[in-house]
Design a protein around this motif. Structure first.
Motif, PDB file in Angstrom:
ATOM      1  N   LEU A 108       6.575  11.007  -9.363  1.00 60.63           N
ATOM      2  CA  LEU A 108       7.710  10.235 -10.278  1.00 60.63           C
ATOM      3  C   LEU A 108       9.077   9.881  -9.628  1.00 60.63           C
ATOM      4  O   LEU A 108       9.604   9.071 -10.319  1.00 60.63           O
ATOM      5  N   ASN A 109       9.335  10.246  -8.500  1.00 62.00           N
ATOM      6  CA  ASN A 109      10.881  10.036  -7.967  1.00 62.00           C
ATOM      7  C   ASN A 109      10.772   8.615  -7.727  1.00 62.00           C
ATOM      8  O   ASN A 109      11.793   7.870  -8.024  1.00 62.00           O
ATOM      9  N   MET A 110       9.534   7.799  -7.156  1.00 63.70           N
ATOM     10  CA  MET A 110       9.603   6.329  -6.839  1.00 63.70           C
ATOM     11  C   MET A 110       9.736   5.604  -8.237  1.00 63.70           C
ATOM     12  O   MET A 110      10.446   4.693  -8.202  1.00 63.70           O
ATOM     13  N   VAL A 111       9.064   6.348  -9.228  1.00 58.32           N
ATOM     14  CA  VAL A 111       9.084   5.623 -10.648  1.00 58.32           C
ATOM     15  C   VAL A 111      10.504   5.565 -11.153  1.00 58.32           C
ATOM     16  O   VAL A 111      11.121   4.567 -11.827  1.00 58.32           O
ATOM     17  N   GLU A 112      11.109   6.821 -11.128  1.00 60.73           N
ATOM     18  CA  GLU A 112      12.515   6.890 -11.483  1.00 60.73           C
ATOM     19  C   GLU A 112      13.496   5.975 -10.942  1.00 60.73           C
ATOM     20  O   GLU A 112      14.427   5.431 -11.308  1.00 60.73           O
ATOM     21  N   GLU A 113      13.330   5.850  -9.352  1.00 61.29           N
ATOM     22  CA  GLU A 113      14.268   5.203  -8.714  1.00 61.29           C
ATOM     23  C   GLU A 113      14.091   3.661  -9.155  1.00 61.29           C
ATOM     24  O   GLU A 113      15.105   2.980  -9.252  1.00 61.29           O
ATOM     25  N   LEU A 119      15.455  -1.634 -13.713  1.00 58.22           N
ATOM     26  CA  LEU A 119      15.890  -1.839 -15.326  1.00 58.22           C
ATOM     27  C   LEU A 119      17.259  -1.347 -15.609  1.00 58.22           C
ATOM     28  O   LEU A 119      17.379  -1.520 -16.999  1.00 58.22           O
ATOM     29  N   GLY A 120      17.907  -0.624 -14.957  1.00 59.56           N
ATOM     30  CA  GLY A 120      19.186   0.072 -15.276  1.00 59.56           C
ATOM     31  C   GLY A 120      19.194   1.121 -16.225  1.00 59.56           C
ATOM     32  O   GLY A 120      20.158   1.280 -17.026  1.00 59.56           O
ATOM     33  N   MET A 121      18.027   1.888 -16.271  1.00 58.62           N
ATOM     34  CA  MET A 121      17.851   3.056 -17.133  1.00 58.62           C
ATOM     35  C   MET A 121      18.434   4.254 -16.655  1.00 58.62           C
ATOM     36  O   MET A 121      18.819   4.376 -15.416  1.00 58.62           O
ATOM     37  N   VAL A 122      18.955   5.012 -17.374  1.00 52.52           N
ATOM     38  CA  VAL A 122      19.609   6.284 -17.242  1.00 52.52           C
ATOM     39  C   VAL A 122      19.023   7.555 -18.018  1.00 52.52           C
ATOM     40  O   VAL A 122      18.228   7.351 -18.933  1.00 52.52           O
ATOM     41  N   SER A 144       0.918  -1.148  -0.192  1.00 54.78           N
ATOM     42  CA  SER A 144      -0.095   0.109  -0.046  1.00 54.78           C
ATOM     43  C   SER A 144       0.841   1.176   0.051  1.00 54.78           C
ATOM     44  O   SER A 144       0.511   2.109  -0.808  1.00 54.78           O
ATOM     45  N   ALA A 145       1.952   1.206   0.861  1.00 57.92           N
ATOM     46  CA  ALA A 145       2.843   2.363   0.768  1.00 57.92           C
ATOM     47  C   ALA A 145       3.376   2.554  -0.540  1.00 57.92           C
ATOM     48  O   ALA A 145       3.924   3.627  -1.068  1.00 57.92           O
ATOM     49  N   GLU A 146       3.790   1.284  -1.131  1.00 59.28           N
ATOM     50  CA  GLU A 146       4.478   1.631  -2.441  1.00 59.28           C
ATOM     51  C   GLU A 146       3.505   2.135  -3.574  1.00 59.28           C
ATOM     52  O   GLU A 146       3.778   2.997  -4.085  1.00 59.28           O
ATOM     53  N   VAL A 147       2.289   1.785  -3.528  1.00 57.75           N
ATOM     54  CA  VAL A 147       1.193   2.306  -4.244  1.00 57.75           C
ATOM     55  C   VAL A 147       1.129   3.678  -4.331  1.00 57.75           C
ATOM     56  O   VAL A 147       1.036   4.401  -5.203  1.00 57.75           O
ATOM     57  N   ASN A 148       0.916   4.210  -2.938  1.00 61.31           N
ATOM     58  CA  ASN A 148       0.988   5.627  -2.766  1.00 61.31           C
ATOM     59  C   ASN A 148       1.998   6.449  -3.080  1.00 61.31           C
ATOM     60  O   ASN A 148       1.814   7.375  -3.669  1.00 61.31           O
ATOM     61  N   ASP A 149       3.156   5.778  -3.121  1.00 59.55           N
ATOM     62  CA  ASP A 149       4.574   6.568  -3.482  1.00 59.55           C
ATOM     63  C   ASP A 149       4.430   6.682  -5.119  1.00 59.55           C
ATOM     64  O   ASP A 149       4.769   7.624  -5.600  1.00 59.55           O
ATOM     65  N   LEU A 150       4.000   5.580  -5.752  1.00 59.50           N
ATOM     66  CA  LEU A 150       3.854   5.529  -7.231  1.00 59.50           C
ATOM     67  C   LEU A 150       2.916   6.457  -7.646  1.00 59.50           C
ATOM     68  O   LEU A 150       2.847   7.219  -8.594  1.00 59.50           O
ATOM     69  N   LYS A 151       1.739   6.776  -6.719  1.00 59.72           N
ATOM     70  CA  LYS A 151       0.673   7.524  -7.210  1.00 59.72           C
ATOM     71  C   LYS A 151       1.040   9.044  -7.047  1.00 59.72           C
ATOM     72  O   LYS A 151       0.558   9.890  -7.781  1.00 59.72           O
ATOM     73  N   GLU A 152       1.877   9.448  -6.104  1.00 61.19           N
ATOM     74  CA  GLU A 152       2.079  10.634  -5.667  1.00 61.19           C
ATOM     75  C   GLU A 152       3.308  11.209  -6.243  1.00 61.19           C
ATOM     76  O   GLU A 152       3.402  12.569  -6.587  1.00 61.19           O
TER      77      GLU A 152
END
Length: 91
Positions: free
Chosen positions: A66-71, A77-80, A56-64
């Motif tokens: 983009l920092n979590m998505v980027e991290e 995925l090793g994206m830059v 639930s905390a992860e979902v909230n972070d993803l909703k709130e």
């Protein structure tokens, strides 16, 4: 004969009650086994509750934000980013 009948009947009743206590559907070993299963189920429920809170905390972070998505993209995925240099040091 009547004097002997009462103790025999009482002893038979006592034997029946003891048999049910030790071997019947509500016996002490069965109750002990059920208590152990209950303790295991409570532990499983607690583990599931903790996992659900984490998700639930992860979902909230993803909703709130983009920092979590980027991290996650960087870590899993090793994206830059564009114009960014990725350096990996092998040990």
């Amino acid at each position: 004969m009547g004097n002997r009948l009462v103790p025999i009947v009482l002893f038979a009743l006592l034997a029946i009650v003891q048999a049910q206590l030790w071997f019947g559907p509500g016996s002490l070993p069965h109750v002990s086994e059920l208590r152990q299963e209950l303790a295991q189920q409570k532990q499983a429920n607690e583990d599931a509750r903790r996992r659900m809170e984490q998700l639930s905390a992860e979902v909230n972070d993803l909703k709130e934000g983009l920092n979590m998505v980027e991290e996650r993209a960087r870590h899993e995925l090793g994206m830059v980013k564009a114009n960014e240099i990725f350096v990996q040091i092998a040990k």
